[in-house]
Design a protein around this motif. Structure first.
Motif, PDB file in Angstrom:
ATOM      1  N   GLY A  62      22.536 -22.622  24.214  1.00 17.95           N
ATOM      2  CA  GLY A  62      23.364 -23.485  24.970  1.00 17.95           C
ATOM      3  C   GLY A  62      24.833 -22.886  25.085  1.00 17.95           C
ATOM      4  N   ILE A  63      25.214 -22.408  24.245  1.00 15.67           N
ATOM      5  CA  ILE A  63      26.631 -22.155  24.300  1.00 15.67           C
ATOM      6  C   ILE A  63      26.598 -20.797  25.052  1.00 15.67           C
ATOM      7  N   TYR A  64      25.594 -19.840  24.853  1.00 14.03           N
ATOM      8  CA  TYR A  64      25.567 -18.502  25.356  1.00 14.03           C
ATOM      9  C   TYR A  64      25.459 -18.816  26.902  1.00 14.03           C
ATOM     10  N   GLN A  65      24.552 -19.989  27.311  1.00 10.37           N
ATOM     11  CA  GLN A  65      24.599 -20.182  28.726  1.00 10.37           C
ATOM     12  C   GLN A  65      25.802 -20.577  29.384  1.00 10.37           C
ATOM     13  N   ALA A  66      26.942 -21.146  28.610  1.00 11.54           N
ATOM     14  CA  ALA A  66      28.155 -21.632  28.956  1.00 11.54           C
ATOM     15  C   ALA A  66      28.925 -20.336  29.579  1.00 11.54           C
ATOM     16  N   PHE A  67      28.563 -19.301  28.901  1.00 17.39           N
ATOM     17  CA  PHE A  67      29.464 -18.245  28.965  1.00 17.39           C
ATOM     18  C   PHE A  67      28.879 -16.881  29.883  1.00 17.39           C
ATOM     19  N   ALA A  68      27.647 -16.919  29.709  1.00 21.97           N
ATOM     20  CA  ALA A  68      27.021 -15.656  30.266  1.00 21.97           C
ATOM     21  C   ALA A  68      26.403 -15.978  32.072  1.00 21.97           C
ATOM     22  N   ARG A  69      26.199 -14.800  32.481  1.00 22.25           N
ATOM     23  CA  ARG A  69      25.872 -14.835  33.893  1.00 22.25           C
ATOM     24  C   ARG A  69      24.678 -15.287  33.848  1.00 22.25           C
ATOM     25  N   ASP A  70      23.999 -15.791  34.960  1.00 23.28           N
ATOM     26  CA  ASP A  70      22.727 -16.218  35.312  1.00 23.28           C
ATOM     27  C   ASP A  70      21.611 -15.050  34.957  1.00 23.28           C
ATOM     28  N   LYS A  73      25.479 -12.648  16.893  1.00 18.80           N
ATOM     29  CA  LYS A  73      26.526 -11.270  17.067  1.00 18.80           C
ATOM     30  C   LYS A  73      26.554 -11.105  18.744  1.00 18.80           C
ATOM     31  N   ILE A  74      25.620 -11.296  19.495  1.00 17.24           N
ATOM     32  CA  ILE A  74      25.816 -11.212  20.883  1.00 17.24           C
ATOM     33  C   ILE A  74      26.500 -12.142  21.370  1.00 17.24           C
ATOM     34  N   LEU A  75      26.439 -13.535  20.870  1.00 14.09           N
ATOM     35  CA  LEU A  75      27.264 -14.695  21.175  1.00 14.09           C
ATOM     36  C   LEU A  75      28.623 -14.590  21.119  1.00 14.09           C
ATOM     37  N   PHE A  76      28.816 -14.110  19.776  1.00 19.59           N
ATOM     38  CA  PHE A  76      30.227 -13.736  19.412  1.00 19.59           C
ATOM     39  C   PHE A  76      31.147 -12.980  20.692  1.00 19.59           C
ATOM     40  N   GLU A  77      30.194 -11.705  20.746  1.00 17.49           N
ATOM     41  CA  GLU A  77      30.681 -10.671  21.677  1.00 17.49           C
ATOM     42  C   GLU A  77      31.179 -11.444  23.126  1.00 17.49           C
ATOM     43  N   LYS A  78      30.075 -11.973  23.471  1.00 18.90           N
ATOM     44  CA  LYS A  78      30.080 -12.756  24.799  1.00 18.90           C
ATOM     45  C   LYS A  78      31.407 -13.543  25.194  1.00 18.90           C
ATOM     46  N   ILE A  79      31.645 -14.585  24.046  1.00 23.91           N
ATOM     47  CA  ILE A  79      32.524 -15.442  24.203  1.00 23.91           C
ATOM     48  C   ILE A  79      33.976 -14.874  23.912  1.00 23.91           C
ATOM     49  N   ASN A  80      33.816 -13.843  22.930  1.00 22.16           N
ATOM     50  CA  ASN A  80      35.350 -13.316  22.824  1.00 22.16           C
ATOM     51  C   ASN A  80      35.842 -12.406  23.763  1.00 22.16           C
ATOM     52  N   GLU A  81      34.660 -11.860  24.665  1.00 27.07           N
ATOM     53  CA  GLU A  81      35.013 -10.994  25.728  1.00 27.07           C
ATOM     54  C   GLU A  81      36.023 -11.902  26.919  1.00 27.07           C
ATOM     55  N   GLU A  82      35.443 -13.256  27.211  1.00 24.00           N
ATOM     56  CA  GLU A  82      36.043 -13.860  27.908  1.00 24.00           C
ATOM     57  C   GLU A  82      37.607 -14.610  27.352  1.00 24.00           C
ATOM     58  N   ILE A  83      37.553 -15.013  26.176  1.00 23.08           N
ATOM     59  CA  ILE A  83      38.852 -15.570  25.635  1.00 23.08           C
ATOM     60  C   ILE A  83      39.840 -14.728  25.053  1.00 23.08           C
ATOM     61  N   ALA A  84      39.415 -13.581  24.379  1.00 22.62           N
ATOM     62  CA  ALA A  84      40.329 -12.432  23.815  1.00 22.62           C
ATOM     63  C   ALA A  84      41.692 -12.770  24.566  1.00 22.62           C
ATOM     64  N   PRO A  85      41.734 -12.273  25.659  1.00 19.85           N
ATOM     65  CA  PRO A  85      43.140 -11.894  26.395  1.00 19.85           C
ATOM     66  C   PRO A  85      44.035 -13.394  26.254  1.00 19.85           C
ATOM     67  N   ALA A  86      43.170 -14.534  26.562  1.00 23.27           N
ATOM     68  CA  ALA A  86      44.154 -15.853  26.542  1.00 23.27           C
ATOM     69  C   ALA A  86      44.530 -16.139  25.184  1.00 23.27           C
ATOM     70  N   ARG A  87      43.772 -15.651  23.807  1.00 26.66           N
ATOM     71  CA  ARG A  87      44.057 -15.830  22.665  1.00 26.66           C
ATOM     72  C   ARG A  87      45.472 -15.289  22.240  1.00 26.66           C
ATOM     73  N   GLU A  88      45.424 -13.983  22.735  1.00 28.12           N
ATOM     74  CA  GLU A  88      46.584 -13.399  22.662  1.00 28.12           C
ATOM     75  C   GLU A  88      47.839 -14.109  23.398  1.00 28.12           C
ATOM     76  N   ARG A  89      47.630 -14.460  24.336  1.00 22.68           N
ATOM     77  CA  ARG A  89      48.863 -15.128  25.253  1.00 22.68           C
ATOM     78  C   ARG A  89      49.144 -16.334  24.357  1.00 22.68           C
ATOM     79  N   TYR A  90      47.998 -17.008  24.152  1.00 22.51           N
ATOM     80  CA  TYR A  90      48.217 -18.393  23.136  1.00 22.51           C
ATOM     81  C   TYR A  90      49.130 -18.196  21.903  1.00 22.51           C
ATOM     82  N   GLN A  91      49.084 -16.952  21.334  1.00 19.58           N
ATOM     83  CA  GLN A  91      49.895 -16.799  20.034  1.00 19.58           C
ATOM     84  C   GLN A  91      51.324 -16.520  20.522  1.00 19.58           C
TER      85      GLN A  91
END
Ligand code: TRP
Length: 337
Positions: A248-256, A277-295
């Motif tokens: 379910g989480i993967y679905q919210a982050f991955a392409r169809d 492992k795949i799930l972590f990579e997928k989410i991290n790819e999307e939010i990592a840049p924003a995480r830096e801006r957040y800090q």
């Protein structure tokens, strides 16, 4: 053509988590870039006082929520992003609305009824035990939030639909007595907004204490993903994606196409370790840049405050003349001009 006004509030009692992100924040930020709408997004800090009497938590949550929305790229040139408490006109309007709201209407509010029901089940003498006037009349504060800016559309979760209906009732009542001042708002419920499950497989929610904070540092984030509960099927055994928290989480982050491929891998028996492992990579790819801006924003909170002050200014440019109009309408004005 005037833009449609879309308004929503975020109660400042918690730390934004993945579920908030996929279900509400991400769509709201996308909408902030749409030229046909004028979004009003605000930190509902007066609402926070209804359920939280810990000053530090309310303050910290306001900071984290503001930093999150800005880090994720909220377009503040189009959206009006402000703190509710910076617009005192909202409280003044709350009183005007309180004076035309039937007490019976508030008696029917779900949040209040649920609190009474809980007391009755506990078998005590007083059905109103522990219920504050804040909880009882909070739909009126919410109506003021909405009517202050004559919002057309209010994106909310299902649990909040009743409050939007109450705001319409209250607005109609006011309009009937004092003339047409308010637009009647409509609730918008995103039927296909993602609802994520949490660490224990129940809906991800602060009240279940099963959330994954959105901007947890990478190491902790990976750890939390690894903690998500799964069944005990071994690698190689076919697995069912339906109802699977990870899927379910993967679905919210991955392409169809990626989701379709993953279905396939479930049938083939992908191992849970591999999937995590795949799930972590997928989410991290999307939010990592924003995480830096957040800090970076947390390290320079004056930039956050500046944005909020700008938002408050834009909000008050509307609220100040409007409350003046409403004061006149109800008969509160100077004796002479
Ligand atoms: N009560 C809403 C919630 O708990 C937050 C909120 C406050 C809100 N004021 C609002 C939402 C006005 C929409 C419009 O989710």
């Amino acid at each position: 053509m005037s833009k449609s006004i879309v308004l929503t509030g975020i109660t400042t009692t918690g730390t934004p988590h993945l579920g908030n992100y996929a279900g509400a924040i991400r769509p709201a930020i996308a909408a902030s870039k749409n030229d046909d709408v004028r979004p009003f997004y605000f930190l509902a800090d007066y609402h926070a006082l209804i359920k939280c009497h810990e000053p530090e938590r309310v303050k910290q949550s306001s900071l984290e929520i503001a930093a999150t929305w800005l880090a994720l790229g909220l377009d503040t040139s189009n959206a009006v992003f402000y703190r509710q408490s910076d617009v005192p006109e909202i409280l003044e309007l709350t009183w005007m609305l309180t004076c035309v709201t039937a007490k019976g209407l508030m008696n029917r509010a779900h949040a209040y009824k649920a609190a009474v029901a809980e007391n009755e089940e506990a078998g005590g003498k007083d059905p109103d035990k522990g219920i504050t006037m804040g909880l009882f009349s909070y739909p009126i504060l919410m109506a003021a939030d909405i009517l202050m800016f004559n919002a057309n559309k209010v994106p909310v979760g299902k649990d909040q639909i009743q409050h939007i209906e109450m705001a319409r009732d209250i607005a109609s009542r006011f309009n009937h007595i004092y003339g047409e001042h308010f637009t009647l708002p409509e609730a918008v419920v995103e039927e296909n907004a993602a609802t994520l499950l949490g660490l224990d497989g129940r809906k991800m929610s602060k009240s279940y204490n099963n959330t994954i904070p959105l901007f947890e540092n990478e190491k902790k984030f990976r750890k939390l993903i690894n903690k998500i509960k799964t069944n005990s099927l071994e690698p190689g055994e076919p697995k069912d994606p339906e109802g699977c928290t990870l899927f379910g989480i993967y679905q919210a982050f991955a392409r169809d196409s990626e989701v379709a491929e993953m279905r396939h891998r479930y049938a083939e028996g992908i191992g849970w370790g591999e999937m995590k492992k795949i799930l972590f990579e997928k989410i991290n790819e999307e939010i990592a840049p924003a995480r830096e801006r957040y800090q970076a924003l947390l390290d320079a909170p004056e930039h956050i405050e500046e944005q909020l002050q700008e938002g408050a200014q834009k909000a008050r440019a509307i609220a100040t003349p409007f409350i003046q109009e409403l004061r006149e309408a109800v008969g509160i004005s100077k004796i002479t001009a």
